[in-house]
Design a protein around this motif. Structure first.
Motif, PDB file in Angstrom:
ATOM      1  N   MET A   2     -16.747 -10.600  46.823  1.00  0.00           N
ATOM      2  CA  MET A   2     -18.062 -11.121  46.401  1.00  0.00           C
ATOM      3  C   MET A   2     -18.606 -10.291  45.243  1.00  0.00           C
ATOM      4  SD  MET A   2     -20.174 -11.813  49.859  1.00  0.00           S
ATOM      5  CE  MET A   2     -20.239 -13.421  50.555  1.00  0.00           C
ATOM      6  N   GLN A   3     -18.501  -8.985  45.389  1.00  0.00           N
ATOM      7  CA  GLN A   3     -19.058  -8.125  44.352  1.00  0.00           C
ATOM      8  C   GLN A   3     -18.365  -8.356  43.016  1.00  0.00           C
ATOM      9  OE1 GLN A   3     -17.861  -4.435  43.461  1.00  0.00           O
ATOM     10  NE2 GLN A   3     -19.865  -3.430  43.345  1.00  0.00           N
ATOM     11  N   HIS A   4     -17.035  -8.487  43.063  1.00  0.00           N
ATOM     12  CA  HIS A   4     -16.276  -8.734  41.830  1.00  0.00           C
ATOM     13  C   HIS A   4     -16.751 -10.028  41.162  1.00  0.00           C
ATOM     14  CE1 HIS A   4     -12.856  -9.066  39.103  1.00  0.00           C
ATOM     15  NE2 HIS A   4     -12.837 -10.340  39.446  1.00  0.00           N
ATOM     16  N   ARG A   5     -16.884 -11.078  41.958  1.00  0.00           N
ATOM     17  CA  ARG A   5     -17.229 -12.389  41.400  1.00  0.00           C
ATOM     18  C   ARG A   5     -18.639 -12.380  40.801  1.00  0.00           C
ATOM     19  NH1 ARG A   5     -15.892 -17.719  43.105  1.00  0.00           N
ATOM     20  NH2 ARG A   5     -16.680 -19.172  41.550  1.00  0.00           N
ATOM     21  N   ILE A   6     -19.579 -11.798  41.540  1.00  0.00           N
ATOM     22  CA  ILE A   6     -20.972 -11.797  41.069  1.00  0.00           C
ATOM     23  C   ILE A   6     -21.075 -10.991  39.770  1.00  0.00           C
ATOM     24  CG2 ILE A   6     -23.317 -10.976  41.603  1.00  0.00           C
ATOM     25  CD1 ILE A   6     -22.851 -11.879  44.505  1.00  0.00           C
ATOM     26  N   ARG A   7     -20.430  -9.840  39.746  1.00  0.00           N
ATOM     27  CA  ARG A   7     -20.444  -9.017  38.522  1.00  0.00           C
ATOM     28  C   ARG A   7     -19.779  -9.741  37.364  1.00  0.00           C
ATOM     29  NH1 ARG A   7     -18.763  -2.734  39.562  1.00  0.00           N
ATOM     30  NH2 ARG A   7     -20.726  -2.101  40.481  1.00  0.00           N
ATOM     31  N   ASN A   8     -18.646 -10.328  37.662  1.00  0.00           N
ATOM     32  CA  ASN A   8     -17.846 -11.004  36.637  1.00  0.00           C
ATOM     33  C   ASN A   8     -18.603 -12.158  36.007  1.00  0.00           C
ATOM     34  OD1 ASN A   8     -15.360 -10.922  35.368  1.00  0.00           O
ATOM     35  ND2 ASN A   8     -14.575 -12.638  36.587  1.00  0.00           N
ATOM     36  N   GLU A   9     -19.493 -12.754  36.789  1.00  0.00           N
ATOM     37  CA  GLU A   9     -20.228 -13.914  36.283  1.00  0.00           C
ATOM     38  C   GLU A   9     -21.643 -13.530  35.872  1.00  0.00           C
ATOM     39  OE1 GLU A   9     -19.681 -17.444  38.573  1.00  0.00           O
ATOM     40  OE2 GLU A   9     -17.513 -17.137  38.665  1.00  0.00           O
ATOM     41  N   GLY A  10     -21.874 -12.240  35.667  1.00  0.00           N
ATOM     42  CA  GLY A  10     -23.155 -11.786  35.123  1.00  0.00           C
ATOM     43  C   GLY A  10     -24.293 -11.805  36.116  1.00  0.00           C
ATOM     44  N   GLY A  11     -23.969 -11.892  37.425  1.00  0.00           N
ATOM     45  CA  GLY A  11     -25.027 -11.913  38.445  1.00  0.00           C
ATOM     46  C   GLY A  11     -25.461 -10.512  38.824  1.00  0.00           C
ATOM     47  N   ARG A  12     -26.489 -10.442  39.679  1.00  0.00           N
ATOM     48  CA  ARG A  12     -27.023  -9.143  40.080  1.00  0.00           C
ATOM     49  C   ARG A  12     -27.093  -9.056  41.600  1.00  0.00           C
ATOM     50  NH1 ARG A  12     -31.736  -6.931  36.349  1.00  0.00           N
ATOM     51  NH2 ARG A  12     -31.144  -5.189  37.681  1.00  0.00           N
ATOM     52  N   ALA A  13     -26.382  -8.082  42.146  1.00  0.00           N
ATOM     53  CA  ALA A  13     -26.415  -7.889  43.603  1.00  0.00           C
ATOM     54  C   ALA A  13     -25.974  -6.477  43.947  1.00  0.00           C
ATOM     55  CB  ALA A  13     -25.495  -8.892  44.296  1.00  0.00           C
ATOM     56  N   ARG A  14     -26.562  -5.966  45.015  1.00  0.00           N
ATOM     57  CA  ARG A  14     -26.124  -4.685  45.579  1.00  0.00           C
ATOM     58  C   ARG A  14     -25.653  -4.943  46.997  1.00  0.00           C
ATOM     59  NH1 ARG A  14     -27.011  -0.412  42.691  1.00  0.00           N
ATOM     60  NH2 ARG A  14     -26.636   1.024  44.402  1.00  0.00           N
ATOM     61  N   PHE A  15     -24.548  -4.318  47.351  1.00  0.00           N
ATOM     62  CA  PHE A  15     -23.932  -4.575  48.661  1.00  0.00           C
ATOM     63  C   PHE A  15     -24.028  -3.365  49.575  1.00  0.00           C
ATOM     64  CE2 PHE A  15     -22.127  -7.832  46.087  1.00  0.00           C
ATOM     65  CZ  PHE A  15     -21.814  -8.864  46.949  1.00  0.00           C
ATOM     66  N   THR A  16     -24.286  -3.634  50.853  1.00  0.00           N
ATOM     67  CA  THR A  16     -24.176  -2.598  51.882  1.00  0.00           C
ATOM     68  C   THR A  16     -23.283  -3.146  52.987  1.00  0.00           C
ATOM     69  OG1 THR A  16     -26.431  -1.875  51.438  1.00  0.00           O
ATOM     70  CG2 THR A  16     -25.452  -1.114  53.492  1.00  0.00           C
ATOM     71  N   VAL A  17     -22.263  -2.379  53.348  1.00  0.00           N
ATOM     72  CA  VAL A  17     -21.403  -2.765  54.469  1.00  0.00           C
ATOM     73  C   VAL A  17     -21.780  -1.878  55.661  1.00  0.00           C
ATOM     74  CG1 VAL A  17     -19.039  -2.873  55.340  1.00  0.00           C
ATOM     75  CG2 VAL A  17     -19.522  -3.520  52.968  1.00  0.00           C
TER      76      VAL A  17
END
Ligand SMILES: Cc1cc2nc3c(=O)[nH]c(=O)nc-3n(C[C@H](O)[C@H](O)[C@H](O)COP(=O)(O)OP(=O)(O)OC[C@H]3O[C@@H](n4cnc5c(N)ncnc54)[C@H](O)[C@@H]3O)c2cc1C
Length: 374
Positions: A167-182
């Protein structure tokens, strides 16, 4: 008189059963598949689909096409209960399906029940079709977000880590903004793998800026937040539940013998311990002679012996034995066309491991594109 073979669930074992019955039809047998969706996901490629490396058709099997080729019917429904004395499966809106032999490969369900609010807030990875719809919305929202979205992934096992990285790769790759916590409730990530794999992924996650909260048991979910021990609130615009595999209730409630966790107890023939006309494979089954973790690898390997034993059961012939391999190779992707191999104590990784995984996965999927031979 025609015999009825009923398959419940289009999982990883049943796709092979249908394919084999298509290539070598069993005379005098009517084959029916009960499945709530036309497409079934190949789990090994799901993280790659989420990461944007595959299209829907690359990692989904068209059950209608497979059934057509096998001369089988597909009933679009979920089985809800069995009447084992009458040999009937009740599916969807009161429909009844009779069987002489029944096989169940309906997968597992997410472990949500112990967490208050988990069924109302966030989304579980299964059913996959629902998850993918929600993922499409999440991706679109992250692409438009002015500030970082907070995404919490509950579960630090193989699937949780792979999906977080994808998910992080895709969002970054498409110029989106997100922070993840597992968030994991144990002391380590990827508990099923050796220390080398755990360390490697912990380093990858640190480099990629994915936060980890270990030894943390989620207490509840509420709008916009997870409740952690000590009444701490972790803000979450989206919660992804990757909390492991539980058994669906209906096989046990219907009277099939199950293990202590509710998975259908089967013997070395993949035959129910309590009902000789019933077989089970994949996550929903529990091999009493050789317990194994819930993993697609075993579901795939069970396909050929299951197909053989269903034929033999219909003919009244002696069944063959299935002995699963001792350990399975896991190729765990990191979202960015790299992967790490984990096999017993061996660990290695790189772009070439992803290409190797991609080759294996594509070859697997080709088997289920209608028109291919064994
Ligand atoms: C993100 C992710 C990645 C994974 N990657 C891997 C991997 O790389 N390697 C690996 O070995 N394992 C992997 N796994 C684990 C793997 O998904 C499961 O072990 C595997 O899917 C089990 O296969 P199955 O045939 O038992 O069930 P499933 O593949 O879940 O199929 C079950 C089918 O039954 C249908 N169904 C459910 N209920 C009913 C009902 N009541 N009536 C009729 N039909 C029903 C469902 O719609 C579904 O099509 C992964 C899991 C996830 C979540």
């Amino acid at each position: 008189m025609q015999k009825r073979l009923l398959l419940i669930g289009g999982g990883h074992s049943h796709i092979e059963v249908i394919r084999r019955f298509g290539l070598d039809p069993e005379p005098g047998v009517a084959l029916t598949l009960v499945s709530p969706h036309r497409h079934t996901a190949y789990s090994g490629m799901l993280p790659g689909y989420i990461a944007g490396h595959y299209r829907f058709g690359d990692c989904h099997i068209d059950l209608d096409a497979l059934c057509r080729q096998a001369g089988a019917d597909r009933i679009e429904a979920a089985a809800g209960s069995l009447d084992l004395a009458k040999r009937v499966a009740r599916c969807g809106a009161g429909t009844e399906q009779f069987f002489d032999v029944l096989s169940i490969d309906a997968g597992s369900v997410p472990v949500l029940a112990p967490i208050p609010g988990a069924d109302r807030h966030g989304i579980a990875i299964k059913p996959v079709a629902q998850f993918l719809q929600r993922w499409a919305v999440l991706l679109a929202t992250a692409r438009k977000a002015a500030t970082d979205m907070q995404i919490a992934i509950v579960g630090a096992g193989t699937a949780g880590i792979e999906v977080a990285l994808a998910m992080q790769h895709r969002i970054r790759n498409e110029g989106g903004r997100a922070r993840f916590t597992v968030i994991g409730d144990g002391p380590v990530i990827l508990a099923a793998h050796p220390r080398g794999v755990q360390r490697r992924f912990a380093a990858i996650m640190a480099t990629r800026g994915i936060a980890l909260r270990l030894n943390t048991r989620v207490q509840a979910a509420e709008p916009g937040a997870l409740v952690l021990p000590g009444n701490e609130r972790l803000a979450a615009d989206e919660i992804i539940w990757m909390t492991g595999a539980a058994a669906p209730a209906w096989p046990r409630v219907s009277g099939l013998q199950t293990d202590a966790d509710g998975f259908i107890a089967v013997d070395r023939h993949l035959q129910s311990l309590s009902h000789a006309a019933v077989f089970a494979a994949g996550d929903v089954a529990s091999m009493q002679h050789a317990p194994r973790p819930k993993s697609g690898v075993y579901a795939v390997r069970q396909g050929p012996p299951l197909a053989e034993n269903l034929r033999r059961a219909l003919r009244g012939a002696l069944l063959i034995e299935y002995h699963p391999q001792a350990r399975a190779l896991a190729l765990i992707s990191t979202g960015d066309r790299h992967a790490v191999a984990s096999y017993g104590p061996f660990v290695f990784g790189g772009a070439w491991v992803w290409r190797w995984k991609n080759y294996i996965d594509m070859a697997f999927m080709r088997r289920y594109r209608v028109g291919k031979s064994l």
